[in-house]
Design an enzyme around this catalytic site. Structure first.
Site, PDB file in Angstrom:
ATOM      1  N   GLU A  45     -14.749  37.292 -78.130  1.00 49.56           N
ATOM      2  CA  GLU A  45     -13.263  37.700 -76.861  1.00 49.56           C
ATOM      3  C   GLU A  45     -12.409  38.342 -78.220  1.00 49.56           C
ATOM      4  O   GLU A  45     -11.879  37.394 -78.652  1.00 49.56           O
ATOM      5  CB  GLU A  45     -12.587  37.665 -75.803  1.00 49.56           C
ATOM      6  CG  GLU A  45     -11.631  38.120 -75.469  1.00 49.56           C
ATOM      7  CD  GLU A  45     -10.677  37.209 -74.319  1.00 49.56           C
ATOM      8  OE1 GLU A  45     -11.777  35.654 -74.080  1.00 49.56           O
ATOM      9  OE2 GLU A  45      -9.742  37.971 -74.131  1.00 49.56           O
ATOM     10  N   ARG A 271     -19.406  21.943 -77.495  1.00 47.88           N
ATOM     11  CA  ARG A 271     -18.270  23.327 -78.824  1.00 47.88           C
ATOM     12  C   ARG A 271     -18.012  21.772 -79.978  1.00 47.88           C
ATOM     13  O   ARG A 271     -18.079  20.696 -79.355  1.00 47.88           O
ATOM     14  CB  ARG A 271     -17.283  23.728 -78.213  1.00 47.88           C
ATOM     15  CG  ARG A 271     -16.167  22.843 -77.344  1.00 47.88           C
ATOM     16  CD  ARG A 271     -15.172  23.520 -76.541  1.00 47.88           C
ATOM     17  NE  ARG A 271     -14.131  24.249 -77.286  1.00 47.88           N
ATOM     18  CZ  ARG A 271     -14.333  25.452 -77.071  1.00 47.88           C
ATOM     19  NH1 ARG A 271     -14.774  26.110 -75.796  1.00 47.88           N
ATOM     20  NH2 ARG A 271     -14.234  26.521 -77.483  1.00 47.88           N
ATOM     21  N   LYS A 281      -7.934  28.674 -80.124  1.00 44.01           N
ATOM     22  CA  LYS A 281      -7.230  30.310 -80.499  1.00 44.01           C
ATOM     23  C   LYS A 281      -5.949  30.033 -79.916  1.00 44.01           C
ATOM     24  O   LYS A 281      -4.972  31.176 -81.097  1.00 44.01           O
ATOM     25  CB  LYS A 281      -8.368  31.344 -79.589  1.00 44.01           C
ATOM     26  CG  LYS A 281      -9.562  31.887 -80.514  1.00 44.01           C
ATOM     27  CD  LYS A 281      -9.573  33.323 -80.193  1.00 44.01           C
ATOM     28  CE  LYS A 281     -11.055  33.100 -79.194  1.00 44.01           C
ATOM     29  NZ  LYS A 281     -11.286  34.416 -78.714  1.00 44.01           N
TER      30      LYS A 281
HETATM   31  P1  ATP Z   1     -10.783  31.478 -75.290  1.00 38.63           P
HETATM   32  O1  ATP Z   1     -10.229  30.393 -75.283  1.00 38.63           O
HETATM   33  O2  ATP Z   1     -10.236  32.038 -75.646  1.00 38.63           O
HETATM   34  O3  ATP Z   1     -11.892  31.967 -74.728  1.00 38.63           O
HETATM   35  P2  ATP Z   1     -13.179  30.768 -77.181  1.00 38.63           P
HETATM   36  O4  ATP Z   1     -13.030  28.777 -78.257  1.00 38.63           O
HETATM   37  O5  ATP Z   1     -14.031  30.629 -75.763  1.00 38.63           O
HETATM   38  O6  ATP Z   1     -11.560  31.253 -76.867  1.00 38.63           O
HETATM   39  P3  ATP Z   1     -14.786  33.240 -77.893  1.00 38.63           P
HETATM   40  O7  ATP Z   1     -14.420  34.714 -77.996  1.00 38.63           O
HETATM   41  O8  ATP Z   1     -14.994  33.758 -76.097  1.00 38.63           O
HETATM   42  O9  ATP Z   1     -13.528  32.048 -78.182  1.00 38.63           O
HETATM   43  O10 ATP Z   1     -16.127  32.682 -78.126  1.00 38.63           O
HETATM   44  C1  ATP Z   1     -17.713  32.854 -78.714  1.00 38.63           C
HETATM   45  C2  ATP Z   1     -17.864  32.212 -77.878  1.00 38.63           C
HETATM   46  O11 ATP Z   1     -18.066  31.432 -79.408  1.00 38.63           O
HETATM   47  C3  ATP Z   1     -18.453  31.661 -77.063  1.00 38.63           C
HETATM   48  O12 ATP Z   1     -19.545  31.466 -76.796  1.00 38.63           O
HETATM   49  C4  ATP Z   1     -17.681  30.233 -76.825  1.00 38.63           C
HETATM   50  O13 ATP Z   1     -18.443  29.260 -76.696  1.00 38.63           O
HETATM   51  C5  ATP Z   1     -18.288  30.093 -78.290  1.00 38.63           C
HETATM   52  N1  ATP Z   1     -16.878  28.726 -79.474  1.00 38.63           N
HETATM   53  C6  ATP Z   1     -16.129  28.809 -78.826  1.00 38.63           C
HETATM   54  N2  ATP Z   1     -15.193  28.221 -79.631  1.00 38.63           N
HETATM   55  C7  ATP Z   1     -16.169  27.272 -80.491  1.00 38.63           C
HETATM   56  C8  ATP Z   1     -16.370  25.897 -80.862  1.00 38.63           C
HETATM   57  N3  ATP Z   1     -15.539  25.124 -81.412  1.00 38.63           N
HETATM   58  N4  ATP Z   1     -17.968  25.198 -80.720  1.00 38.63           N
HETATM   59  C9  ATP Z   1     -18.942  25.800 -80.309  1.00 38.63           C
HETATM   60  N5  ATP Z   1     -19.115  26.810 -79.745  1.00 38.63           N
HETATM   61  C10 ATP Z   1     -17.274  27.969 -79.087  1.00 38.63           C
END
Ligand code: ATP
Ligand code: MG
Length: 580
Positions: A45, A271, A281
């Site tokens: 996002e 994650r 974020k």
């Molecule tokens: P938000 O809480 O804003 O949704 P997010 O960290 O999930 O934040 P996204 O931009 O939706 O952010 O993430 C893009 C991709 O990265 C998603 O598929 C998410 O699952 C993955 N991702 C985000 N944070 C992690 C993490 N700490 N470890 C592994 N994958 C992650």
């Protein structure tokens, strides 16, 4: 007895069992013919910069596509215009490329599918599977029920199809204020999974979108956009993090109830969490906006932009992602492990240089005035092919202030009055005098060179315990050096005293700035992004603030893990905590 067919099948199973569970699923889907090729996607996002957690997801999605001869899309999940910006879209592309991955022509935006998603919403209304609801957010929450109690049906649930179509069109036409109505799926208000209790598909939001401008004032929710975007793009394996496990039934409900061109499947993995680090974020944005760091690319941030500016290499980050593996239960990785992966990489390729961070002047009393000589020192003892460089040596030098003690304690083996040390690659010298200012502070040393030890070794074979780095005073270039340390002082920044927040755990010594550092002259040519090992100090990277006669270096990492002792005492290993 095994038949040959069986044994080869056994070998294949064995090969597969060394794969993580997602790669195993991909391998078996390809083998069984369930899919003919693999298509994955990384779906950020654009509401912040990418961080090391995203790197895990990027390496998994792009890595699988590469290993299995498929492709990976970069898709911006841009369904929330209130938090999204072009700056983030640009930084995300830069960071994925920097990490070493390439989406080729497959750059997509969920916003490209707004019309198709809208048409599918109409399809659900016509099928009697979606309705316009007038409950506001608070009412909806009250109707939703809890894990133990079923929800109640909305009073608007049984509107006619015609009325729903009319209202939904008027929502799209901008006739209603934000939050006054939603479009909801008609599933089951008593469902054990709360996500299935008539989830919201569309909300009203009068906000311009960074790509579609004012065209839309209703926006699809993540759950309605994500799976259908996967379906449109022909994604075979939609890989996301564990918190979406409970959304999978809904993901599948949409795929089953819509005339989608393709049926993707969702897989969830744990994650990444790292000690001494926050990877939310929301918190990272809070740190930037609150001025706790200098920006998204502050070298203390776990963002890819921050890690890059700190001096991390893409290779080190990829190796880290590879080594931590992919699991089904959440755990926390020790940040020391990330730093180890970095040292492994930099040790092989960073050129060695001498830099005196806190200078103490040394005058060699028996070295001729005005004489100069140069020593050829190896660029990298780990890699003879890296060659040598010439380093000038003169009567006046700088050494590190902490390499001298007037009254040394027992285990201090470096320079002290009357003691001999080696100046790296140059001579053995003995301290003959100490000059102090009025405050009693040591400001200069006098030393005697043993001229028979040119090159740093004595003909009689004696060898001092310490070898110090040095820089010729008249040749030295001045630099600012920023010593970075962990941004948080606690392994889990989310453990804070009552009434405080995670920022109470910020490490007050995460940045120490040193001015007037003395570097060997060749470093004058360093360009932003160039990485070096400053001998005995650590790995350093030239910062983009350099230029116009100014040189700034960031400490990427110390040579050894200074925190290791603390870790050992508190019982920390590589993986410190398993939750699953
Ligand atoms: P938000 O809480 O804003 O949704 P997010 O960290 O999930 O934040 P996204 O931009 O939706 O952010 O993430 C893009 C991709 O990265 C998603 O598929 C998410 O699952 C993955 N991702 C985000 N944070 C992690 C993490 N700490 N470890 C592994 N994958 C992650
Ligand atoms: Mg997300």
């Amino acid at each position: 007895m095994e038949t040959p067919a069986n044994s080869s099948q056994g070998a294949e199973e064995k090969a597969q069992s060394s794969l993580d569970f997602i790669r195993q699923a991909v391998a078996s889907d390809l083998q069984s013919g369930k899919c003919s090729g693999v298509v994955t996607r990384f779906p950020p996002e654009p509401n912040g910069y990418l961080h090391i957690g995203h790197a895990k997801s990027i390496c998994l999605n792009f890595g699988i596509a590469k290993e299995f001869g498929g492709r990976c899309h970069l898709r911006f999940d841009d369904t929330n215009p209130s938090k999204e910006e072009q700056e983030y879209v640009d930084s995300i592309q830069e960071d994925v490329r920097w990490l070493g991955w390439d989406w080729g022509p497959h750059l997509y935006y969920a916003s490209n599918y707004f019309q198709q998603l809208y048409d599918w919403a109409l399809y659900l209304i016509r099928a009697g599977k979606a309705y316009v609801c007038d409950l506001n957010a608070d009412e909806m929450r009250a109707y939703r029920g809890t894990l133990r109690e079923p929800g109640r049906e909305s009073p608007y649930r049984n509107r006619s199809i015609a009325e729903n179509l009319r209202l939904f069109e008027r929502m799209k036409a901008g006739e209603f204020p934000d939050g006054s109505r939603t479009l909801r799926a008609k599933i089951d208000m008593a469902h054990a999974n709360l996500n299935m209790r008539d989830p919201v598909l569309y909300r009203i939001l009068h906000a311009p979108h960074h790509r579609t401008g004012d065209k839309w004032c209703i926006y699809p929710m993540y759950d309605f956009a994500h799976g259908q975007s996967d379906a449109i793009e022909g994604i075979t394996h939609s890989i996301c993090t564990l918190e979406f496990e409970d959304h999978r039934p809904l993901y599948e409900w949409f795929i089953e109830n819509l005339p989608v061109p393709h049926k993707p499947r969702q897989y969830e993995f744990a994650r990444l969490n790292i000690t001494y680090t926050v990877l939310s974020k929301r918190k990272l944005l809070d740190l930037v906006q609150g001025g706790c760091v200098s920006g998204w690319d502050d070298p203390r941030m776990p963002t890819l932009a921050g890690l890059r500016r700190r001096g991390y290499t893409p290779e080190a980050i990829r190796a880290f992602c590879d080594k931590i593996g992919v699991a089904k239960s959440n755990s926390t990785v020790d940040v020391a492990f990330l730093e180890e992966c970095l040292r492994d990489d930099l040790n092989k390729r960073a050129l060695r240089r001498m830099a005196v961070l806190q200078p103490l002047k040394v005058v060699l009393e028996n070295y001729p005035d005005g004489r100069g000589e140069t020593f050829e020192l190896p660029n990298n003892p780990e890699d003879p092919a890296a060659g040598t460089r010439a380093v000038p040596f003169t009567k006046s030098l700088f050494i590190e202030r902490e390499d001298f003690q007037e009254d040394p304690p027992k285990k201090f083996f470096r320079l002290a009055p009357g003691r001999e040390v080696r100046l790296r690659g140059a001579y053995l010298v003995t301290c003959t005098g100490v000059i102090k200012n009025d405050g009693g502070e040591v400001i200069e040393l006098r030393c005697k060179v043993d001229h028979a030890t040119r090159g740093g070794s004595a003909p009689d074979g004696r060898s001092p315990k310490a070898t110090l780095h040095w820089v010729s005073a008249s040749h030295a270039v001045d630099a600012t050096v920023r010593l970075y340390d962990r941004l948080f002082a606690k392994p889990n920044p989310d453990e804070y005293p009552e009434g405080a927040d995670y920022k109470a755990n910020l490490n007050p010594r995460s940045l120490v700035v040193l001015e007037g550092c003395k570097l060997e002259p060749g470093l004058k040519e360093a360009k932003p992004g160039d990485r070096f090992q400053f001998e005995r100090q650590g790995y350093f990277c030239c910062d983009p603030d350099s230029g116009e006669g100014r040189l700034v270096f960031n400490r990427t990492a110390t040579l050894k893990d200074a925190w290791a002792k603390i870790q050992a005492r508190t019982g920390g290993g590589k993986i410190v905590k398993g939750e699953g």
